[in-house]
Design a protein around this motif. Structure first.
Motif, PDB file in Angstrom:
ATOM      1  N   ASP A 106      36.570  41.675  63.096  1.00  0.00           N
ATOM      2  CA  ASP A 106      35.527  42.002  62.130  1.00  0.00           C
ATOM      3  C   ASP A 106      36.188  42.109  60.758  1.00  0.00           C
ATOM      4  N   VAL A 107      36.503  40.956  60.193  1.00  0.00           N
ATOM      5  CA  VAL A 107      37.204  40.928  58.907  1.00  0.00           C
ATOM      6  C   VAL A 107      36.305  41.467  57.807  1.00  0.00           C
ATOM      7  N   ALA A 108      35.022  41.158  57.870  1.00  0.00           N
ATOM      8  CA  ALA A 108      34.099  41.537  56.810  1.00  0.00           C
ATOM      9  C   ALA A 108      34.069  43.045  56.582  1.00  0.00           C
ATOM     10  N   ARG A 111      38.350  44.596  55.559  1.00  0.00           N
ATOM     11  CA  ARG A 111      39.181  43.897  54.582  1.00  0.00           C
ATOM     12  C   ARG A 111      40.393  44.719  54.157  1.00  0.00           C
ATOM     13  N   VAL A 132      38.322  34.707  64.396  1.00  0.00           N
ATOM     14  CA  VAL A 132      37.006  35.254  64.049  1.00  0.00           C
ATOM     15  C   VAL A 132      35.899  34.570  64.830  1.00  0.00           C
ATOM     16  N   ASP A 133      34.790  35.280  64.981  1.00  0.00           N
ATOM     17  CA  ASP A 133      33.584  34.661  65.518  1.00  0.00           C
ATOM     18  C   ASP A 133      33.042  33.672  64.481  1.00  0.00           C
ATOM     19  N   GLU A 137      29.971  35.229  57.267  1.00  0.00           N
ATOM     20  CA  GLU A 137      30.549  36.383  56.577  1.00  0.00           C
ATOM     21  C   GLU A 137      31.991  36.645  57.001  1.00  0.00           C
ATOM     22  N   GLN A 138      32.326  36.294  58.251  1.00  0.00           N
ATOM     23  CA  GLN A 138      33.695  36.487  58.725  1.00  0.00           C
ATOM     24  C   GLN A 138      34.633  35.425  58.146  1.00  0.00           C
ATOM     25  N   ALA A 142      37.742  36.152  55.577  1.00  0.00           N
ATOM     26  CA  ALA A 142      39.100  35.686  55.873  1.00  0.00           C
ATOM     27  C   ALA A 142      39.700  34.982  54.668  1.00  0.00           C
TER      28      ALA A 142
END
Length: 237
Positions: A106-108, A111, A132-133, A137-138, A142
């Motif tokens: 869950d990069v979003a 961060r 990431v999925d 947004e991910q 990234a």
């Protein structure tokens, strides 16, 4: 055209089930040169359930094929990677209770936690990928925190979730538009690899468990050669 990274974690799983040193992941990696494999992937988990520190050191020191070092974004793993200096690191989510990686980072929403790890790995001369999925947004997050590669999680696609191929296609296109290299992996088999391999933005697939399982029937070099044939044929259609 498209590269195949072979994950050898489960060579270590087999070794650890009995103890001792056989089969040895590095010996297996060396034996696969010429099979169609373009790189080696290993995941040094915090609990060391398969690959161990000595395996990681030996594989990363080997110059036979580029090494993709999967890891959690912990201080310990960042320090190990910075010392071993693999060709690339793929940062993945990790939970002790999971059997295998269950989804993307869950990069979003993380961060600030991930940005220092990405920066330190890059400072060490390591190419950084985030797993990431296939969600816009991910992918965008990234790119924002400095990743050079996005690896799209194909697990939901492999499990037959409706609309997942369309999400992968859109995420691959976005990754390329943002100037990142696009990889993909998780749950890919002979039966489902072709649509993913056909995506023109995808430059690398990382596949492990299925190939190790198929090797029981056909041998690992033969399983790798067949997977690479299917990937190349998908690009030529």
């Amino acid at each position: 055209m498209i590269r195949l990274g072979v994950n050898i974690d489960h060579v270590a799983t087999l070794r650890n089930a009995r103890g001792g040193n056989h089969p040895d992941p590095l010996t297996v990696a060396k034996a696969l040169v010429g099979s169609g494999m373009d790189g080696i992937t290993i995941h040094l988990r915090e609990d060391r359930r398969h690959i161990r520190d000595a395996d990681a050191e030996a594989v990363c020191a080997w110059a036979g094929k580029p090494v993709n070092f999967e890891m959690a974004a912990t201080a310990e793993m960042v320090a190990i990677a910075a010392r071993l200096k693999p060709r690339g690191c793929c940062v993945v989510p990790e939970r002790r209770a999971e059997i295998t990686t269950e989804g993307g980072l869950d990069v979003a929403n993380h961060r600030d936690q991930l940005r220092p790890a990405v920066a330190r790995l890059k400072d060490a001369g390591i190419r950084v990928s985030l797993f990431v999925d296939p969600a816009p947004e991910q992918v965008e997050a990234a790119a924002e925190i400095g990743a050079q590669v996005v690896e799209l999680h194909t697990g939901a696609y492999a499990n037959g979730r409706l609309g997942e191929m369309e999400r992968l296609c859109a995420a691959a296109e976005l990754t390329a538009r943002l100037g990142l290299e696009c990889h993909a992996g998780h749950g890919l088999t002979f039966a489902n690899v072709s649509p993913v391999a056909a995506l023109p933005q995808v430059t690398e697939l990382n596949i492990g468990h299925y190939l190790i399982g198929e090797a029981i029937l056909t041998g690992l070099p033969a399983a790798i050669a067949e997977m690479k044939r299917l990937m190349i044929e998908a690009r030529m259609r």
